[in-house]
Write a protein that holds these residues in place. Sequence first.
Motif, PDB file in Angstrom:
ATOM      1  N   ILE A 182       0.996  -1.189  -0.184  1.00  0.00           N
ATOM      2  CA  ILE A 182      -0.046   0.101  -0.081  1.00  0.00           C
ATOM      3  C   ILE A 182       1.001   1.338  -0.075  1.00  0.00           C
ATOM      4  N   ASP A 183       0.420   2.100  -1.081  1.00  0.00           N
ATOM      5  CA  ASP A 183       1.431   3.379  -0.955  1.00  0.00           C
ATOM      6  C   ASP A 183       0.338   4.558  -0.057  1.00  0.00           C
ATOM      7  N   ASN A 184       0.812   4.581   1.159  1.00  0.00           N
ATOM      8  CA  ASN A 184       0.108   5.319   2.338  1.00  0.00           C
ATOM      9  C   ASN A 184       0.305   6.702   2.338  1.00  0.00           C
ATOM     10  N   ALA A 206       7.864  10.512   1.551  1.00  0.00           N
ATOM     11  CA  ALA A 206       8.065  11.251   2.655  1.00  0.00           C
ATOM     12  C   ALA A 206       8.138  12.854   2.572  1.00  0.00           C
ATOM     13  N   THR A 207       8.064  13.205   1.087  1.00  0.00           N
ATOM     14  CA  THR A 207       8.058  14.364   0.456  1.00  0.00           C
ATOM     15  C   THR A 207       7.063  15.138   0.914  1.00  0.00           C
ATOM     16  N   LYS A 208       5.855  14.446   0.833  1.00  0.00           N
ATOM     17  CA  LYS A 208       4.623  15.088   1.296  1.00  0.00           C
ATOM     18  C   LYS A 208       4.256  15.552   2.590  1.00  0.00           C
ATOM     19  N   LEU A 209       3.334  14.946   3.460  1.00  0.00           N
ATOM     20  CA  LEU A 209       2.782  15.181   4.409  1.00  0.00           C
ATOM     21  C   LEU A 209       3.852  14.720   5.590  1.00  0.00           C
TER      22      LEU A 209
HETATM   23  C1  LIG Z   1       4.463  12.082  -4.566  1.00  0.00           C
HETATM   24  C2  LIG Z   1       4.016  10.541  -4.676  1.00  0.00           C
HETATM   25  C3  LIG Z   1       5.070   9.871  -4.892  1.00  0.00           C
HETATM   26  C4  LIG Z   1       6.542   9.922  -5.428  1.00  0.00           C
HETATM   27  O1  LIG Z   1       7.111  10.465  -4.303  1.00  0.00           O
HETATM   28  P1  LIG Z   1       8.602  11.407  -4.753  1.00  0.00           P
HETATM   29  O2  LIG Z   1       9.137  11.747  -3.419  1.00  0.00           O
HETATM   30  O3  LIG Z   1       8.028  12.504  -5.505  1.00  0.00           O
HETATM   31  O4  LIG Z   1       9.351  10.490  -5.430  1.00  0.00           O
HETATM   32  C5  LIG Z   1       4.411   8.427  -4.883  1.00  0.00           C
HETATM   33  N1  LIG Z   1       3.136   8.086  -4.569  1.00  0.00           N
HETATM   34  C6  LIG Z   1       2.178   9.184  -4.127  1.00  0.00           C
HETATM   35  C7  LIG Z   1       0.978   8.832  -3.929  1.00  0.00           C
HETATM   36  C8  LIG Z   1       2.680  10.599  -4.225  1.00  0.00           C
HETATM   37  O5  LIG Z   1       1.677  11.248  -4.216  1.00  0.00           O
END
Ligand SMILES: *Cc1c(COP(=O)(O)O)cnc(C)c1O
Length: 390
Positions: A182-184, A206-209
């Motif tokens: 799962i991509d969480n 981890a780039t996001k939230l």
């Molecule tokens: C942004 C994102 C990724 C990729 O992450 P990066 O840090 O940009 O490589 C993968 N899965 C989801 C759901 C994302 O939003």
Amino acid sequence: MENDNFGFETQAIRNQLERTQYLEHSVPLYLTSSFVFEDAEDMRASFAEEKDRNIYSRYSNPNNNEFISKVCAMEGAAAGFAFASGMAAVYSTLAAILNSGDHIVSSSSVFGATHSLFINYFPKWNIQTSYFDINQPETIEGLITPDTKIIFAESPTNPAVDIIDLELLGNIAKKHNLILIIDNCFATPYLQQPVKWGAHLVVHSATKLMDGQGRVLGGITVGDTDLIQKIYLFSRLTGPSLSPFNAWVLSKSLETLAIRLDRHCENALKVAEFLENHPQVNKVKYPFLKSHPQYEIAKKQMKLGGNIVAFEIKGGLEAGRAFLDKIKLCSLSPNLGDTRTIVTHPASTTHSKLSVEERLAVSITDGLVRVSVGLETVTDVIADLEQALS
Ligand SMILES: *Cc1c(COP(=O)(O)O)cnc(C)c1O
């Protein structure tokens, strides 16, 4: 950490390494490419993995270890490995596990780069992917073949904020002896812990939230020890490791994840409710709005609704573009999960290369707008959206 029974926030804050001789309170940054050995025997035993110690930062580093240990505690996972980006995590995880001839069953709405790996690169190594519509989970089992090895899914999805029942996926994976990944990223371990529902591996950007402040790229995979060992051995050879600096930043960010997410979700619900009552808006999708088609599932598996709101602007493609042009406070940016509110119009930007039919297959209509709700004063965000919609 000594006590596994500590709460989520305590794990995120107190799960730290031993202090150095300086007895620093906050964990220092270990910018070192390698580590030293006492003597020939120490070096031999370390390389033979008879000792659990840092050798070289492509393999491990104290800052990466801290980040991994925190995310494992927060996700309820046994082991993990940290990557330079979310995509490095997705790619290395799959590449380490799959063999030529293997088959993946995936939700059709996955992150664009993941989709591109599945359709443009994996077939080079004779790895095929079949997609199921996230709104028709009853079709999943029909896609499973004797070659299927992995079920891959995201929930909530990007950018349409659809929800898939993780318990159902866990049960299917168990029944057919498949690895569930799962991509969480959209939920974070604060809102949703896929391991609880039977996921074997959880991947994150981890780039996001997790960073939450738009500063660093990073990724992580956590899950079953045996699978992580495979991923670790592949990654220590191929070198997609997270930099210790970014690991240090991310470990600090995790300390405020819960409190940031509480506010992100509170603001997002207010934005969703505002949009739901706006005459220029056809439809709003937010997991914790009663009108969301999978509201009951979202309530079952998520603590709060997340920070992403999707809505359908009246007037389609042109109205979507005009809306972006009028935005003043919010940012037009491809990132998400930042303190700053970000708006995107996928049909004219990230997904513009797809045909209308291809876009519809992943729930992207011409008028779909995605808002990643930030931490500004929410009335200011709503006022900006309101003036741009008028
Ligand atoms: C942004 C994102 C990724 C990729 O992450 P990066 O840090 O940009 O490589 C993968 N899965 C989801 C759901 C994302 O939003």
